[in-house]
Motif scaffolding. Structure first.
Motif, mmCIF file in Angstrom:
data_model
loop_
_atom_site.group_PDB
_atom_site.id
_atom_site.type_symbol
_atom_site.label_atom_id
_atom_site.label_comp_id
_atom_site.label_asym_id
_atom_site.label_seq_id
_atom_site.Cartn_x
_atom_site.Cartn_y
_atom_site.Cartn_z
ATOM 1 N N GLU A 49 33.976 80.311 118.439
ATOM 2 C CA GLU A 49 32.165 80.275 118.169
ATOM 3 C C GLU A 49 31.671 81.604 118.739
ATOM 4 O OE1 GLU A 49 30.750 77.270 120.897
ATOM 5 O OE2 GLU A 49 31.964 75.949 120.137
ATOM 6 N N ARG A 50 30.965 82.197 117.753
ATOM 7 C CA ARG A 50 30.305 83.598 117.926
ATOM 8 C C ARG A 50 29.687 83.688 119.610
ATOM 9 N NH1 ARG A 50 32.156 87.968 115.540
ATOM 10 N NH2 ARG A 50 32.415 87.581 113.198
ATOM 11 N N ALA A 51 28.742 82.476 119.736
ATOM 12 C CA ALA A 51 28.149 82.560 120.963
ATOM 13 C C ALA A 51 28.605 82.358 122.056
ATOM 14 C CB ALA A 51 26.919 81.354 120.963
ATOM 15 N N ARG A 52 29.914 81.915 122.105
ATOM 16 C CA ARG A 52 30.735 81.718 123.306
ATOM 17 C C ARG A 52 31.952 82.551 123.429
ATOM 18 N NH1 ARG A 52 31.918 75.995 125.345
ATOM 19 N NH2 ARG A 52 32.695 75.614 123.269
ATOM 20 N N GLY A 53 32.550 82.904 122.119
ATOM 21 C CA GLY A 53 33.821 83.767 122.025
ATOM 22 C C GLY A 53 33.621 85.073 121.598
ATOM 23 N N GLY A 54 32.192 85.337 120.845
ATOM 24 C CA GLY A 54 32.117 86.644 120.271
ATOM 25 C C GLY A 54 33.251 86.886 119.004
ATOM 26 N N GLY A 55 33.830 87.953 119.152
ATOM 27 C CA GLY A 55 34.771 88.165 117.877
ATOM 28 C C GLY A 55 35.828 87.289 117.957
ATOM 29 N N GLY A 56 36.478 86.937 117.252
ATOM 30 C CA GLY A 56 37.819 86.048 117.216
ATOM 31 C C GLY A 56 38.892 87.072 117.442
ATOM 32 N N VAL A 57 39.940 87.331 116.287
ATOM 33 C CA VAL A 57 40.953 88.169 116.836
ATOM 34 C C VAL A 57 40.599 89.508 117.194
ATOM 35 C CG1 VAL A 57 41.178 89.262 114.446
ATOM 36 C CG2 VAL A 57 43.273 88.460 115.859
#
Length: 384
Positions: free
Chosen positions: A179-187
């Motif tokens: 999730e963007r809101a909690r994880g920001g960028g993925g890899v």
């Protein structure tokens, strides 16, 4: 004279456990250190998890609210191993309370988040260490020494790779990481952050970049309960994956060197395939994390058809001597975190920063933000 430092761990998933074990191993590997960590408190919102940590590792107290750690006078230093979206709030609060912080990368969701924590640390005058653990490998330290000594000549280009399959299963649970809101960028935050740090650690500042990203598994099932690590979930409601599975990035360094950074979290058949190849006008070095204690080295005056030798790291390379008495004895991932714990505690004890700092985190996060902008615009982006 050895003093005691009260430490707390905020967030007790897998990484919180790694930090805790690292603290406990400090007296065995770095007995000369003038400070000893004491496990004072553990904070974890998942019911029962903090109590399990206390029973296993001996924390003096537990809480489900990290804010209690902020006001705890026994706590002088804090490991922040909570999810990315909490890094900024927790990091700023701990620094403002005068507590030294060992925080996991990427230090928030954006460069602004990382900069806010860095500013709070600087204003409070506390020490910080960031979890860029791969730079702690003795072979990486030796590679940096070879580059700095000029034995490879002028560095011309580098390739950094970080391929993993931890998210390759289509039934992988839709946790905060996606999730963007909690994880920001993925890899970007998970793996490319390490790649940027390795590139800067070896070659210096990145001047500009151009990136492309992709999402290869667009939907995942929502978990029905608490998760830790990369768990599977089937039958749950499907939701969108909001951040990238893959990034490929061209780099231009301030030195004039060029680079390629590629990272993927859904690479079937790849387990922790992390490494780099650095080429110079007279030689090259090659490192594969899966053979962590080996460094491929090519140097000399042959240029064409110049051979590559395998160097087994040993005492004298980085902090290897704190773990093994002779070359070619294996080290592991957890050892790298013990080295990181040592740099953190040494920074606190001596009042001087060692190892990866929040300045490094800001540089990494700035590059990650630039990768996102570049992928959106299809253009080169300057980091200046």
């Amino acid at each position: 004279m050895v003093s005691t430092l009260g430490v707390a761990v905020v967030g007790f998933g897998w990484m919180g456990r790694v930090h805790t074990q690292a603290y406990q191993r400090i007296p065995h590997h770095f007995p000369q250190l003038s400070v000893r960590p004491e496990l004072v408190a553990v904070a974890e919102e998942v019911p029962g998890r903090a109590e399990e940590a206390a029973a296993q590792f001996g924390f003096a107290s537990t809480t489900r609210d990290w804010r209690e750690v902020v006001t705890d006078p026994r706590v002088q230093a804090v490991s922040i191993t909570a999810p990315n979206f909490l890094h900024r709030e927790i990091g700023v609060a701990m620094a403002e309370a005068g507590k030294h912080i060992w925080i996991e990368k990427p230090v928030g969701l954006t460069a602004e988040d990382a900069r806010s924590v860095a500013d709070a640390v600087a204003k409070a005058g506390v020490r910080s260490t960031v979890g860029f653990n791969y730079r702690n490998a003795p072979a990486v330290a030796h590679a940096r020494d070879l580059i700095a000594s000029g034995e490879l000549g002028t560095v011309t280009h580098v390739r950094v790779r970080l391929f993993s399959d931890y998210a390759a299963h289509p039934d992988g649970a839709l946790t905060w990481r996606y999730e963007r809101a909690r994880g920001g960028g993925g890899v970007l935050g998970d793996l490319a952050s390490h790649g940027v740090d390795l590139a800067r650690f070896l070659l210096g500042d990145i001047e500009s970049l151009a990136a492309d990203t992709a999402v290869f598994i667009p939907e995942r099932a929502r978990p029905t309960g608490a998760t830790a690590g990369h768990t599977l979930a089937t039958g749950g409601e499907l939701g969108p994956v909001e951040n990238e599975d893959y990034v490929n990035c061209l780099l231009r360094f301030a030195s004039g060197a060029r680079g390629v950074l590629e990272a993927c979290r859904v690479s079937v058949g790849e387990q922790n395939n992390y490494g780099f190849e650095v080429h110079g006008t007279k030689g090259a070095v090659f490192w594969d994390y899966r053979r962590m204690g080996e460094l491929g080295v090519s140097r000399g005056t042959s240029y064409q058809d110049q051979p590559v030798s395998t160097v087994f790291v040993g005492p004298g390379h980085g902090e290897y001597g704190a773990f093994q008495p002779g070359a070619a004895n294996a080290m592991g991932y957890d050892d790298l975190k013990v080295i990181e714990a040592h740099t953190f505690l040494r920074s606190v004890a001596e009042g001087t920063s060692y190892g990866a700092t929040l300045d490094d985190a800001v540089h990494s996060a700035t590059a990650l933000d630039a990768m996102s902008r570049s992928a959106e615009r299809g253009t080169w982006v300057s980091l200046g």
